[in-house]
Design a protein around this motif. Sequence first.
Motif, mmCIF file in Angstrom:
data_model
loop_
_atom_site.group_PDB
_atom_site.id
_atom_site.type_symbol
_atom_site.label_atom_id
_atom_site.label_comp_id
_atom_site.label_asym_id
_atom_site.label_seq_id
_atom_site.Cartn_x
_atom_site.Cartn_y
_atom_site.Cartn_z
ATOM 1 N N GLN A 19 -1.258 16.444 6.475
ATOM 2 C CA GLN A 19 -0.646 15.124 6.622
ATOM 3 C C GLN A 19 -1.693 14.093 6.220
ATOM 4 O OE1 GLN A 19 0.631 13.958 10.593
ATOM 5 N NE2 GLN A 19 0.087 11.854 10.122
ATOM 6 N N TYR A 20 -1.390 13.288 5.197
ATOM 7 C CA TYR A 20 -2.279 12.199 4.798
ATOM 8 C C TYR A 20 -1.728 10.887 5.348
ATOM 9 C CZ TYR A 20 -4.477 15.406 1.482
ATOM 10 O OH TYR A 20 -5.139 16.458 0.910
ATOM 11 N N GLY A 40 7.952 12.918 3.683
ATOM 12 C CA GLY A 40 7.220 11.776 4.214
ATOM 13 C C GLY A 40 7.195 10.609 3.252
ATOM 14 N N GLY A 41 6.159 9.790 3.374
ATOM 15 C CA GLY A 41 6.055 8.581 2.581
ATOM 16 C C GLY A 41 5.730 8.842 1.125
ATOM 17 N N ALA A 75 0.967 2.536 4.372
ATOM 18 C CA ALA A 75 -0.010 3.148 5.272
ATOM 19 C C ALA A 75 0.625 3.647 6.568
ATOM 20 C CB ALA A 75 -1.119 2.150 5.591
ATOM 21 N N TYR A 76 1.827 3.153 6.882
ATOM 22 C CA TYR A 76 2.499 3.573 8.112
ATOM 23 C C TYR A 76 3.476 4.727 7.879
ATOM 24 C CZ TYR A 76 0.558 -0.735 9.985
ATOM 25 O OH TYR A 76 -0.308 -1.719 10.382
ATOM 26 N N SER A 77 3.516 5.231 6.636
ATOM 27 C CA SER A 77 4.395 6.355 6.315
ATOM 28 C C SER A 77 3.559 7.483 5.722
ATOM 29 C CB SER A 77 5.473 5.924 5.313
ATOM 30 O OG SER A 77 6.302 4.923 5.852
ATOM 31 N N PRO A 78 3.048 8.371 6.567
ATOM 32 C CA PRO A 78 2.201 9.457 6.072
ATOM 33 C C PRO A 78 2.972 10.409 5.164
ATOM 34 C CG PRO A 78 2.775 9.812 8.373
ATOM 35 C CD PRO A 78 3.238 8.424 8.027
ATOM 36 N N ALA A 79 2.251 11.069 4.287
ATOM 37 C CA ALA A 79 2.838 12.035 3.348
ATOM 38 C C ALA A 79 2.312 13.428 3.684
ATOM 39 C CB ALA A 79 2.481 11.662 1.913
#
Length: 275
Positions: A19-20, A40-41, A75-79
């Motif tokens: 998770q980044y 994710g993002g 930045a608030y949606s991790p990938a």
Amino acid sequence: MVDVYSVVNGAFGRLEVVQYSHDLVMHAHSETHFAFWLYGGDAYVNVGNNQFKCARNLVLGINSLASHDLKLVDAYSPAFFLMLYLEDRWLDETFKHFGRPVVLPSVEFSIIEDIQDASWKLSRCLLTGNKPSPCELDSQVKWLIDNTVEQAMKMHPLQLVPVRRKMVDYRLRVAMAHMRENIDNPTAAEKVADVVGLSRSRFFELFNTQLDTSPHVYWNSVRLEEAVKRLRFSDENMTTLAMDLGFSTPGNFSRFFREHIGVTPSTYRRLSYAA
């Protein structure tokens, strides 16, 4: 918070489900690696002067030592990614029927649904603790890479250029050896250029044209490679490890590692041991 949810080693190299939650700085790896975006993002990867969007139906393949970063759109949606770091010897043996080492001609490859499903299945197994045996893991990774490369060949004929064995200009080889031998004492690129009798501009040009990276990024990749190896296979404390790699404090080392890998060294070690 950034977590590497699973780190598994095999004959192929290593596999991570990651998770980044923050950007990664420009860096490089000694392994050829493939990045499968899971969910994710939105995120982008810059390789050289080109930018590539991460998506479910794409895989990004990055040659060993090629400079790249990772940028999150929000930045608030991790990938979340499945990352495969493949040892060049394993990769070359897997595709030995090509007659020469495989050098990926492009970064972005479309993948079919079967490959998407396989990457998801492998990731779920690792996240749930239902890890396959070493033999099964090697087999699943080989299937995934075989089919990804086969799909890539439909888009771009793979370049059968023995880049890793041709190994470039002699002065560049000397410079790289010097960097590895002085891993605890990184100095300005100009000083290394002096060691091999090159001007600064010519030194940077050789790194860019023959390795697709810069002297600074290469030297950091050497330190990163050594850090990952020692975190995986030794119990030495962080202060000793930091000093051996040329960092003035464990905090500086931790910051460097997190900016390049996405997780702190202590977390990476814990998850490597758990795997």
